[in-house]
Design an enzyme around this catalytic site. Sequence first.
Site, short mmCIF file in Angstrom:
data_model
loop_
_atom_site.label_atom_id
_atom_site.label_comp_id
_atom_site.label_asym_id
_atom_site.label_seq_id
_atom_site.Cartn_x
_atom_site.Cartn_y
_atom_site.Cartn_z
N ASP A 10 -3.65 12.10 7.99
CA ASP A 10 -2.69 10.84 8.63
C ASP A 10 -2.79 11.98 9.74
OD1 ASP A 10 -2.38 9.42 6.44
OD2 ASP A 10 -1.52 11.42 5.30
N GLU B 30 0.49 -0.96 0.00
CA GLU B 30 -0.21 -0.32 0.16
C GLU B 30 0.82 1.67 -0.15
OE1 GLU B 30 -4.19 1.55 -0.46
OE2 GLU B 30 -2.87 -0.69 0.12
#
Length: 269
Positions: free
Chosen positions: A60, A49
């Site tokens: 994030d 990924e």
Amino acid sequence: MDRYQELFNRLAAKNEGAFVPFVTIGDPTPEQSMKIIDTLVASGADALELGIPFSDPLADGPTIQAATIRALESGTTPIVCFELLTQIRAKYPDMPIGLLMYANLVFTAGIETFYKKCADAGVDSVLIADVPIKESEEFRVAAEKYGIHPIFIAPPNATDETLKSVSELGGGYTYLLSRAGVTGAETKAGKPIRHLVESLTKHNAPPALLGFGISEPAQVKEAIEAGAAGAISGSAVVKIIENNLSDHTAMLDNLGQFIRDMKAASKLS
């Protein structure tokens, strides 16, 4: 048969789950990034990924934001990312490769152009973190046209209706969130997931991979025992890069050990 399906079938036959590491392409530099990816694969990663660095990564936590900044500062543009992706695909023809990214990068390229580039580079799936499923149609149409799986997130508080949409519209795998919030090994995986997995299975969803806060082998084992097809670990992997920026040999050694330990936990006896 596609790469994800082949992988899940192969692992199920061995009573194993998938362990999938996440890294940002170009972190800390494009050259070292390739060595890191080679190490992940050699140490037992079942799929990759990968993030394309973007200047405003909303979902994030601090670890992956720092990785993004390092990658951007070392000159990692989307063009560089697609060149590296093409190299990764040539080296690892059977490895499922997913992108995890933000819509702005897709809009900048043009939706159609972006998915064509993904197909040309050999990418299998794209998860766009800031596009909810109800706004995903134009992305899905382009993904389908170019044979790319659209990946959707099943959040821990999802209604049955949401899980049904995720199941019907997604492909490749389902990204199952262990908790709400931003990514990060700083915050551990949360709620029990068995009921979510059961609901996804009922709706014939693509196999579920548990992500967010996965940093220890025990969590991989628990995820698979609860019915997930595997687990994704991002911040814990990226933290190893961050902690060894001045010693690339130690970085690769530590990454290799972490991947081996996490992969070992995916093998149910």
